[in-house]
Design a protein around this motif. Structure first.
Motif, short mmCIF file in Angstrom:
data_model
loop_
_atom_site.label_atom_id
_atom_site.label_comp_id
_atom_site.label_asym_id
_atom_site.label_seq_id
_atom_site.Cartn_x
_atom_site.Cartn_y
_atom_site.Cartn_z
N PRO A 1 -8.81 -5.49 0.77
CA PRO A 1 -9.65 -4.58 1.48
C PRO A 1 -9.72 -4.67 2.96
O PRO A 1 -9.09 -5.88 3.51
CB PRO A 1 -10.96 -4.79 0.87
CG PRO A 1 -10.97 -6.50 0.68
CD PRO A 1 -9.63 -6.83 0.24
N VAL A 2 -10.15 -3.64 3.78
CA VAL A 2 -10.09 -3.73 5.08
C VAL A 2 -11.91 -3.98 5.30
O VAL A 2 -12.57 -3.03 5.04
CB VAL A 2 -9.68 -2.51 5.77
CG1 VAL A 2 -9.97 -2.50 7.38
CG2 VAL A 2 -8.30 -2.34 5.36
N GLY A 3 -12.26 -4.60 6.24
CA GLY A 3 -13.60 -4.91 6.57
C GLY A 3 -14.32 -3.73 7.38
O GLY A 3 -13.97 -3.55 8.82
N LYS B 1 -8.21 5.35 -9.13
CA LYS B 1 -6.86 5.34 -9.67
C LYS B 1 -6.13 4.14 -9.06
O LYS B 1 -5.34 3.40 -9.74
CB LYS B 1 -6.03 6.58 -9.49
CG LYS B 1 -4.67 6.80 -10.19
CD LYS B 1 -4.23 8.10 -9.97
CE LYS B 1 -2.74 8.23 -10.73
NZ LYS B 1 -2.22 9.56 -10.48
N ALA B 2 -6.31 3.96 -7.81
CA ALA B 2 -5.39 2.78 -7.08
C ALA B 2 -6.17 1.34 -7.68
O ALA B 2 -5.33 0.39 -8.12
CB ALA B 2 -5.65 2.97 -5.72
N GLN B 3 -7.50 1.45 -7.94
CA GLN B 3 -8.02 0.09 -8.21
C GLN B 3 -7.71 -0.06 -9.83
O GLN B 3 -7.49 -1.10 -10.28
CB GLN B 3 -9.62 0.27 -8.43
CG GLN B 3 -10.35 0.37 -6.92
CD GLN B 3 -11.77 0.58 -6.96
OE1 GLN B 3 -12.39 0.90 -8.05
NE2 GLN B 3 -12.36 0.17 -5.86
N GLN B 4 -7.42 0.92 -10.63
CA GLN B 4 -7.06 0.74 -11.87
C GLN B 4 -5.37 0.15 -11.99
O GLN B 4 -5.26 -0.84 -12.56
CB GLN B 4 -7.08 2.19 -12.56
CG GLN B 4 -8.43 2.34 -13.07
CD GLN B 4 -8.42 3.64 -13.94
OE1 GLN B 4 -7.30 4.37 -14.41
NE2 GLN B 4 -9.58 4.11 -14.57
N ARG B 5 -4.76 0.55 -10.86
CA ARG B 5 -3.27 0.10 -10.76
C ARG B 5 -3.61 -1.38 -10.62
O ARG B 5 -2.81 -2.21 -11.07
CB ARG B 5 -2.75 0.77 -9.76
CG ARG B 5 -1.32 0.07 -9.30
CD ARG B 5 -0.77 0.85 -8.33
NE ARG B 5 -0.14 2.45 -8.45
CZ ARG B 5 -0.83 3.49 -7.90
NH1 ARG B 5 -1.65 3.12 -7.09
NH2 ARG B 5 -0.34 4.52 -8.12
N GLY C 1 0.88 -1.35 -0.09
CA GLY C 1 0.08 0.01 0.11
C GLY C 1 0.96 1.24 0.00
O GLY C 1 2.18 0.98 0.17
N THR C 2 0.25 2.30 -0.11
CA THR C 2 1.01 3.65 0.00
C THR C 2 1.01 4.33 1.39
O THR C 2 1.82 5.27 1.36
CB THR C 2 0.23 4.75 -1.15
OG1 THR C 2 -1.00 4.98 -0.91
CG2 THR C 2 0.48 4.01 -2.59
N LEU D 1 -2.84 -5.38 -3.57
CA LEU D 1 -2.97 -4.11 -3.30
C LEU D 1 -4.05 -3.64 -2.49
O LEU D 1 -5.29 -4.16 -2.56
CB LEU D 1 -2.85 -3.12 -4.44
CG LEU D 1 -1.55 -3.45 -5.49
CD1 LEU D 1 -1.81 -2.37 -6.68
CD2 LEU D 1 -0.29 -3.27 -4.69
N ALA D 2 -3.89 -2.68 -1.38
CA ALA D 2 -4.99 -2.27 -0.67
C ALA D 2 -5.52 -1.02 -1.40
O ALA D 2 -5.22 0.08 -1.13
CB ALA D 2 -4.47 -1.82 0.90
#
Length: 309
Positions: A206-208, A192-196, A121-122, A186-187
């Motif tokens: 993901p976090v619940g 944009k992050a989902q495209q990456r 993650g970033t 990736l989290a």
């Protein structure tokens, strides 16, 4: 097929890292957990210059004052186990030199017989970036892109070469190689992050925060994958940060995964129905010591399996 279950390893200050990590890892594997996980928290700013997750006014939890290094923790667990996968949820990629991170993960995978899952993650802490990052906070997405590319290059066939903003590898032999291709998860929550993730990663971490939110995000990600022509299935590991209490939590304000074992399992059952591959149960924050962590982890596992998870 039953949802796989993972357990967060002890990294916080109430634990004896050298003794408790191998012991909890071994016990979790014996109980039946499929995977063992670490997270990264580099420091605890005092006074805090920004809130938790960058949310103004949200205090940092006290347990973040002392968090053991994630790769050291995974190495201790690797040496004590034989079967369980070894994952990070997550490593804050820009706090690491890309080449060194790729080499460390490859070495750990080779040593463990191909059990590493690289969750990246970033991050969000400006203080951690000031202390440790390879580039400024504003460039965090670009750094994550380069980390992914460098990992793929270093883990691939020799000779390795790469020419990036941070990393320059002239033709070189780099070993050891991973025992098998290490999955990169990736989290990602922003578009944009989902495209990456869809274009360059193997899966999603993901976090619940509740069933409806996770279901919506998962549908969104699947739609995006279809839209961008992805044919490989996405691996999915849901992280749940449980707040364990010995007695049932009876307040109307109960959050997901807050309460006794029965309440945590009730939420696990609901989240398992979303259809993700695996759920990582993080119990270490509210356990007093390693013995309680092992006891609660055993109860959660047994009751979850009995409930059909």
């Amino acid at each position: 097929m039953a949802t796989r279950l993972g357990l967060g390893l002890p990294q916080m200050r109430q634990y004896n890292i050298g003794k408790d990590v191998p012991e909890v890892a071994r016990t979790a594997e014996q109980i039946g957990y499929d995977s063992l996980w670490v997270f990264e928290r580099a420091l605890f700013p005092e006074p805090a210059t920004q809130g938790l997750y960058g949310v103004e006014g949200l205090p940092w939890p006290d347990q973040y004052r002392n968090v053991a290094d994630p790769l050291v923790t995974l190495t201790l667990a690797a040496a004590a186990t034989e079967r369980a996968r070894l994952g990070s949820s997550v490593l804050v990629a820009p706090l690491h030199v890309p080449f060194q991170l790729a080499k460390a993960l490859a070495s750990l995978d080779a040593a463990s017989g191909g059990r590493v899952v690289a969750g990246l993650g970033t991050g969000w802490s400006h203080d951690e970036y000031a202390a440790a990052s390879v580039r400024p906070f504003a460039e965090r997405g670009q750094v994550l892109d380069e980390v992914i590319e460098v990992c793929r290059a270093v883990w691939g066939p020799d000779p390795v070469s790469y020419d990036g903003r941070i990393t320059k590898i002239a033709s070189a032999v780099v070993g050891p190689k991973p025992a098998r291709p290490i999955p990169i998860l990736l989290a990602a929550s922003t578009r944009k992050a989902q495209q990456r993730l869809v274009d360059h990663a193997d899966g999603w971490l993901p976090v619940g925060m509740g069933v409806e939110q996770i279901s919506a995000q998962w549908r969104q990600l699947q739609d995006l994958a279809a839209e961008r022509g992805r044919t490989e299935p996405l691996q999915t590991v849901l992280r749940v940060n449980a707040t364990y209490t010995p007695k049932a939590y009876d307040g109307a304000d109960r959050q997901p995964f807050q309460g006794d074992v029965a309440q945590i399992v009730e939420d696990l059952v609901a989240h398992a129905e979303v259809g993700l591959d695996e759920i990582l149960v993080e119990l270490q924050a509210t356990a007093r010591d390693a013995q309680e962590l092992k006891d609660v982890a055993a109860e959660v596992y047994e009751q979850a399996r009995a409930a059909g998870v």
